[in-house]
Design an enzyme around this catalytic site. Structure first.
Site, PDB file in Angstrom:
ATOM      1  N   MET A  94      24.302   8.509   2.373  1.00  0.00           N
ATOM      2  CA  MET A  94      24.311   9.759   3.124  1.00  0.00           C
ATOM      3  C   MET A  94      24.540   9.509   4.610  1.00  0.00           C
ATOM      4  SD  MET A  94      24.280  12.982   2.552  1.00  0.00           S
ATOM      5  CE  MET A  94      23.406  13.383   1.045  1.00  0.00           C
ATOM      6  N   PHE A 153     -11.830  -6.930  13.975  1.00  0.00           N
ATOM      7  CA  PHE A 153     -10.727  -7.408  13.146  1.00  0.00           C
ATOM      8  C   PHE A 153     -10.354  -6.361  12.110  1.00  0.00           C
ATOM      9  CE2 PHE A 153      -9.334  -9.774   9.280  1.00  0.00           C
ATOM     10  CZ  PHE A 153      -8.127 -10.251   9.778  1.00  0.00           C
ATOM     11  N   GLN A 154      -9.071  -6.031  12.071  1.00  0.00           N
ATOM     12  CA  GLN A 154      -8.504  -5.042  11.147  1.00  0.00           C
ATOM     13  C   GLN A 154      -9.158  -3.664  11.292  1.00  0.00           C
ATOM     14  OE1 GLN A 154      -8.336  -6.714   7.120  1.00  0.00           O
ATOM     15  NE2 GLN A 154      -6.352  -7.624   7.605  1.00  0.00           N
ATOM     16  N   GLU A 191       0.810  -1.224   0.000  1.00  0.00           N
ATOM     17  CA  GLU A 191       0.000   0.000   0.000  1.00  0.00           C
ATOM     18  C   GLU A 191       0.842   1.273   0.000  1.00  0.00           C
ATOM     19  OE1 GLU A 191      -2.655  -3.192   1.803  1.00  0.00           O
ATOM     20  OE2 GLU A 191      -0.561  -2.556   2.062  1.00  0.00           O
ATOM     21  N   LYS A 217     -17.486  -0.410   5.690  1.00  0.00           N
ATOM     22  CA  LYS A 217     -17.860  -1.428   4.706  1.00  0.00           C
ATOM     23  C   LYS A 217     -19.344  -1.382   4.377  1.00  0.00           C
ATOM     24  CE  LYS A 217     -17.362  -6.399   3.812  1.00  0.00           C
ATOM     25  NZ  LYS A 217     -16.783  -7.667   4.341  1.00  0.00           N
TER      26      LYS A 217
END
Length: 619
Positions: A496, A131-132, A69, A181
């Site tokens: 760097m 959940f999630q 993502e 959802k």
């Protein structure tokens, strides 16, 4: 010819239709000109992906399945930078949403217009540690320009229209829309909201500069002997490139840019002094240290530009032009603040200069320009050449020579600074993480840019450490045949980090050596179905770059360079811009400005004072 009946009908409100929240989202995205979306599905966002399937089947949208993502956010970011349009990305709830956070923060720091769509658990489960479930609205509050949780499907069209308006107007930035959802599944009386129908009375950015401040700015320009234009990313966002050039040429003002402002002014122009700041050119840093007027255009006086802030342009009066009033005076109090759209304000300045027949300033600034040219000659950017190894600067310079008009993205580190120094390209063709400094940004950003400008060459300049942070996106390039060329400047270090450890930490190289676990990048590319090229010798470099550019698909080119090259010039932490290390000859401003001439009386000044010893004029 359109009949009067048709005119009346077209002006009437749309008849509501029973549609799901997911349909309202997709239809609204299409109405706002979205053609490409970058994302990754998951449980909470499945109703939206189900509707996306139908939109793709109708040829309305194209979705690009990334492998992480974070890459979706970076791809949307690169798409936006290359076009100026709003980039769009999708992610599901929980880890899908949190994986977007780094990309959101990157866009926020660099003022990039994006709309981020996240799935969320159903409304009845919010707050139950389902959940999630993650409060992505709360997590991203400091990182977005605005955010929404869609509570009802009937609000979807309005929210999408507002989100696009907010993301793209005023100072651009990311906007989050979190969609439970069940809202995606819920039916409502759907009435489309067109892009021009947004009504946000409390959100009206100031776009036109105050006329009194315009006059005050012109007065300072007329008085100045050593002016300097300091151009930031705001000039890119406002498409103010032509106005910047006209202002510079009319008053013969040298121009320096920030990392974000690269491309706003042609670096081949004789008035360009290129980038200033920590790894800017010596002549840009000397110029900002000695100017008597600093005209900041769409820039925010960040620490990598200013060095020691109280010594930054310490002898100069300041004009600060920016659309965000929060930036004006935040780090440096200007003598003339002007809040407004950068392009509109510069147009006002130029129009007012024509109205009052303002002098062109050419004779007054000529000694100043000559002085800058002496610095340019004395302290040029250097491309080292070694007998038994390739220098990183050679790689970037040769890529730039063979592809001078490409869109370039970079990752973050030494290669980024060398690319900024040696690639001279046009507006929106420089795509780099400035404010957040995000390693792993380069290839997914190039992916997004190539989707946006498919007929243009798009090249990612990366480092061996940065590349490994999002290397899985080789699969995305291969799946969709996205013709991005990626060049790894491979020195086997976090370059760097190593340079700072060498300079400031007693050469204690703690966890910065990447060589031990280094993969064979050519074989890695082949495993993903991408052409790989390895370069180890000088004699191979030019031909390999030509081969890379000629190949019709994505390419990963791994160039092994000298391991211990440092990026110079460099302004050390806590030092002023005039106190650079790594200059090829003289190390201090005092030596660099000896034997200058007074712009008032013409007397030679062999001292390091800031006043002429003959007439007392401030130098």
């Amino acid at each position: 010819m359109v009949s009067s009946i048709e005119k009346i009908t077209s002006s009437l409100p749309a008849t509501p239709q029973r549609r799901t929240g997911a349909f309202a989202l997709m239809d609204s995205l299409v109405r706002h000109g979205v053609k490409h979306i970058f994302g990754y599905p998951g449980g909470a966002i499945l109703p939206i992906y189900d509707e996306l399937y139908r939109s793709e089947a109708r040829g309305e949208l194209q979705h690009f399945l990334v492998r992480h993502e974070q890459a979706a956010a970076h791809a949307a970011d690169g798409y936006a930078r290359a076009t100026g349009k709003v980039g769009v990305c999708f992610g599901t709830s929980g880890p899908g949403a949190t994986n977007l956070v780094t990309g959101i923060a990157t866009a926020h720091m660099d003022s990039i217009p994006m709309v981020i769509i996240t799935g969320q658990v159903g409304r009845s489960a919010i707050g139950s540690d389902a959940f999630q479930e993650t409060d992505i609205f709360g997590i991203t509050l400091p990182l977005v320009k605005h955010s929404y949780v869609v509570r009802q499907a009937q609000d979807m069209a309005r929210i999408v229209a507002e989100a696009f308006h907010i993301a793209s107007t005023g100072r651009p930035g990311p906007v989050l829309i979190d969609i439970p959802k069940d809202v995606g599944l819920e039916e409502c009386d759907y009435v489309p909201v067109e892009p021009g129908d947004v009504n946000l009375p409390g959100y009206r950015p100031t776009v036109k500069g105050n006329p009194r401040q315009i006059n005050a700015a012109l007065h300072l320009i007329e008085e100045s002997y050593r002016p300097l234009l300091y151009i930031g990313g705001g000039a890119i966002a406002a498409n103010a490139h032509a106005q910047v050039q006209e202002l510079a040429e009319r008053f013969q003002i040298p121009v320096t840019t920030t990392l974000m402002g690269i491309g706003a002014f042609d670096e081949h122009h004789p008035l360009s002094v290129a980038m200033l700041g920590m790894h800017g050119t010596a002549y840009a840093n000397f110029a900002v240290s000695e100017c008597d007027l600093l005209i900041a255009v769409g820039a925010r006086f960040d620490d990598r530009v200013t060095g020691k802030l109280d010594e930054f342009a310490s002898h100069a009066k300041v004009i600060h032009i920016d659309i965000d009033p929060a930036e004006v005076g935040k780090n440096r109090t200007p003598d003339v603040p002007i809040v407004g759209d950068v392009r509109r304000v510069l147009e006002q300045l130029l129009q007012r200069a024509r109205e009052i027949d303002c002098p062109t300033h050419a004779e007054k600034t000529q000694p100043w320009l000559s002085r800058i040219n002496r610095w340019r000659e004395q302290y040029p950017l250097v491309i080292p050449h070694y007998d038994h190894s390739i220098s990183p600067q050679e790689v970037i310079a040769e890529v730039g020579r063979q592809a001078p008009h490409a869109y370039y993205s970079t990752d973050v580190g030494q290669h980024q600074m060398w690319a900024a120094q040696f690639l001279n390209n046009g507006p929106r063709r420089w795509i780099s993480s400035g404010g957040l400094g995000t390693m792993g940004y380069g290839m997914p950003a190039a992916l997004g840019a190539k989707v946006a400008v498919p007929d243009q060459e798009v090249i990612c300049i990366s480092g061996d450490a940065s590349f490994q942070m999002n290397l899985q996106e080789l699969a995305t390039l291969a799946q969709y045949g996205i013709n991005v060329k990626t060049v790894i400047v491979n020195n086997g270090w976090q370059g760097m980090v190593r340079q700072w450890q060498q300079a400031f930490y007693g050469e204690r190289y703690s966890s910065s050596n990447m060589q031990a676990g280094m993969p064979d990048f050519e074989l890695l590319a082949q495993a993903f179905g991408v052409k790989g090229i390895t370069v180890r010798e000088h004699s191979e470099l030019s031909g390999a770059i030509a081969e890379m550019l000629a190949h019709p698909g994505p390419v990963l080119m791994d160039v092994h360079v000298t391991r211990d090259e440092n990026c110079y010039p460099m302004v050390a932490p806590g030092k002023s811009n005039a106190q650079m290390i790594g200059l090829p000859e003289r190390k201090s401003l005092g030596e660099a400005i000896e034997l200058i001439y007074c712009t008032h009386c013409g007397a030679k000044n062999p001292t390091t004072n800031h006043f002429c010893p003959e007439c007392g004029t401030k130098l």
